[in-house]
Design an enzyme around this catalytic site. Structure first.
Site, PDB file in Angstrom:
ATOM      1  N   LYS A 120      32.475   6.558  40.627  1.00 48.10           N
ATOM      2  CA  LYS A 120      33.817   7.008  40.242  1.00 48.10           C
ATOM      3  C   LYS A 120      34.886   6.161  40.937  1.00 48.10           C
ATOM      4  CE  LYS A 120      31.726  10.635  38.390  1.00 48.10           C
ATOM      5  NZ  LYS A 120      31.730  11.300  37.137  1.00 48.10           N
TER       6      LYS A 120
HETATM    7  C1  LIG Z   1      30.778  12.411  36.998  1.00 48.60           C
HETATM    8  C2  LIG Z   1      31.068  13.480  36.057  1.00 48.60           C
HETATM    9  C3  LIG Z   1      30.890  14.826  36.397  1.00 48.60           C
HETATM   10  C4  LIG Z   1      30.407  15.298  37.752  1.00 48.60           C
HETATM   11  O1  LIG Z   1      29.354  14.627  38.237  1.00 48.60           O
HETATM   12  P1  LIG Z   1      28.741  14.872  39.683  1.00 48.60           P
HETATM   13  O2  LIG Z   1      27.710  13.803  39.755  1.00 48.60           O
HETATM   14  O3  LIG Z   1      28.163  16.241  39.686  1.00 48.60           O
HETATM   15  O4  LIG Z   1      29.815  14.738  40.692  1.00 48.60           O
HETATM   16  C5  LIG Z   1      31.229  15.784  35.473  1.00 48.60           C
HETATM   17  N1  LIG Z   1      31.710  15.457  34.266  1.00 48.60           N
HETATM   18  C6  LIG Z   1      31.895  14.176  33.899  1.00 48.60           C
HETATM   19  C7  LIG Z   1      32.466  13.893  32.554  1.00 48.60           C
HETATM   20  C8  LIG Z   1      31.557  13.148  34.771  1.00 48.60           C
HETATM   21  O5  LIG Z   1      31.729  11.873  34.397  1.00 48.60           O
END
Ligand SMILES: *Cc1c(COP(=O)(O)O)cnc(C)c1O
Length: 413
Positions: free
Chosen positions: A185
């Site tokens: 991210k």
């Molecule tokens: C990254 C992401 C999440 C959460 O992911 P985690 O790995 O649990 O932090 C949720 N929704 C979307 C659309 C994502 O891209």
């Protein structure tokens, strides 16, 4: 295994500043529920104009708590997108509700607002919208549809930290928003997430759910002044055995509701605090890489580039292009495989959620249910994307992509 020449799909940007901050927490002796998490919460809340921010151990659990706090459960429907990372929809299943998918807009790749409105039934209890690849278009439209129907908008802004639309930051559109901090991210804590809201009741509920259903505020036993050692043992039987806890000394062992341990540690929060301080620098770097890709691929006749509204600002989660509509899934998959053979990372973000095996089985979905999402999904290629991606690596990625597309064209004839 990666080699020296490999250009990975993604790479976290961790500097000495993060390493120092993590070391400082480790030396402090206070590894959970402390001031660093509070600082991280304040930073993220401020960045998206929200009064309350609740750190948690992942974006996925943040979504779970948001749905629980809104009282969504069995028999309820939640409108959401089939073109996303699976967590956005899985969270709806965790609470026993039903994800009602609607097809996407082929330009923004977010849910088509008209289809969202058309999908509302008396059982609809929320709209769970995702800023796909960080694109915030239509968020204001979903918010007004939700308001008109008196249902909450849950903003899965896990891909959109630092993005904004019509001057409003992502995280500020929904009754509640959820960020995620997985290593690919915009900023990372290793694993981590953050719930944001202006609703104090919802914030308190999430804080309680995060920590075993304790009342809010709950102070861990012995967490007053010199609390380092007590903090380490929190939540364990040792606290009760020490004779502390109970009504007289606080509410650490009082559990008002079924809760979870969805907390973020101080170690992870320390990473987040530094990454948030660096956010402007990080976003500038990502915008520069995205621009470089755009310039190189703009004139390529077989590639569709991300389409961003002039009213949106992107912080760029990933850089995903797609092949022209004449290409098949098999051809796209061969392009990706060819790029990987040349040590260039590439990904097929995202396979449609409704076509994942257990969704098909449980809800009877089949190919053709959401034709736009399916058509887009089988032609996407995520290109290597990270803060310090060098110009010459971007050249290499674009040349390799072009070469693989040419090969496909030759084999067609
Ligand atoms: C990254 C992401 C999440 C959460 O992911 P985690 O790995 O649990 O932090 C949720 N929704 C979307 C659309 C994502 O891209």
């Amino acid at each position: 295994m990666s080699t020296v020449n490999e250009i990975p799909l993604s790479r976290p940007d961790v500097t000495q500043l993060e390493i120092d901050a993590v070391s400082a927490v480790l030396r402090s002796g206070r590894l959970s529920i402390g001031p660093v998490q509070e600082q991280f919460e304040a930073q993220v809340g401020a960045a998206c104009d929200r009064h309350y921010a609740i750190a948690c151990s992942s974006g996925t659990v943040g979504l779970h708590m948001a749905l629980l706090a809104l009282g969504i459960g069995p028999g309820d429907e939640v409108i959401t997108t089939p073109f996303s990372f699976i967590a956005s929809s899985n969270a709806i299943l965790y609470v026993g509700a039903r994800p009602v998918f609607v097809d996407i807009c082929p330009r923004s790749l977010n849910m088509d607002p008209a289809r969202v409105e058309a999908a509302i039934t008396p059982r609809t209890r929320a709209i769970l919208a995702v800023e796909t690849f960080g694109n915030p278009e239509h968020m204001d439209a979903y918010a007004s549809i939700a308001a008109r129907h008196e249902i909450p908008l849950i903003e899965d802004c896990c891909e959109a930290l630092g993005c904004s639309h019509k001057g409003r930051p992502c995280g500020s559109f929904g009754r509640v928003g959820v960020f995620g901090f997985y290593p690919n991210k915009q900023i990372t804590t290793g694993e981590g997430g953050m719930i944001v809201t202006d609703d104090k009741r919802l914030a308190d509920l999430c804080r309680s759910l995060r920590s075993q259903g304790r009342p809010v505020p709950a102070t861990p036993t012995g967490m007053g002044s010199a609390s380092a050692s007590a903090a380490v043992g929190m939540g364990g039987a040792g606290v009760a055995a020490s004779g502390a806890g109970g009504a007289g000394t606080g509410s650490w062992l009082l559990h008002e509701r079924l809760g979870y341990n969805y907390r973020l540690s101080e170690v992870h929060a320390a990473l987040g605090v530094v990454q948030m301080k660096r956010l402007p620098e990080i976003i500038a770097k990502r915008q520069k890489v995205a621009r470089a890709y755009m310039e190189r691929l703009m004139t390529h006749g077989e590639i569709v580039l991300p389409s961003i509204s002039p009213q949106s600002v992107m912080s760029w989660f990933v850089f995903v292009v797609r092949l022209a509509s004449s290409y098949t899934r098999e051809e796209r998959d061969r392009v990706i495989a060819g790029m990987r053979r040349h040590e260039v990372g590439a990904g097929d973000y995202f396979p449609c959620i409704h076509l994942q095996p257990f969704y098909r089985e449980r809800f009877g979905h089949a190919p053709g249910d959401f034709p736009i999402a399916e058509s887009v999904s089988q032609r996407t290629i995520a290109l290597p994307f990270y803060n310090d991606l060098r110009e010459r690596d971007i050249d290499m990625v674009c040349q390799t992509l072009d070469l693989m597309i040419r090969r496909e064209n030759l084999s067609r004839k």
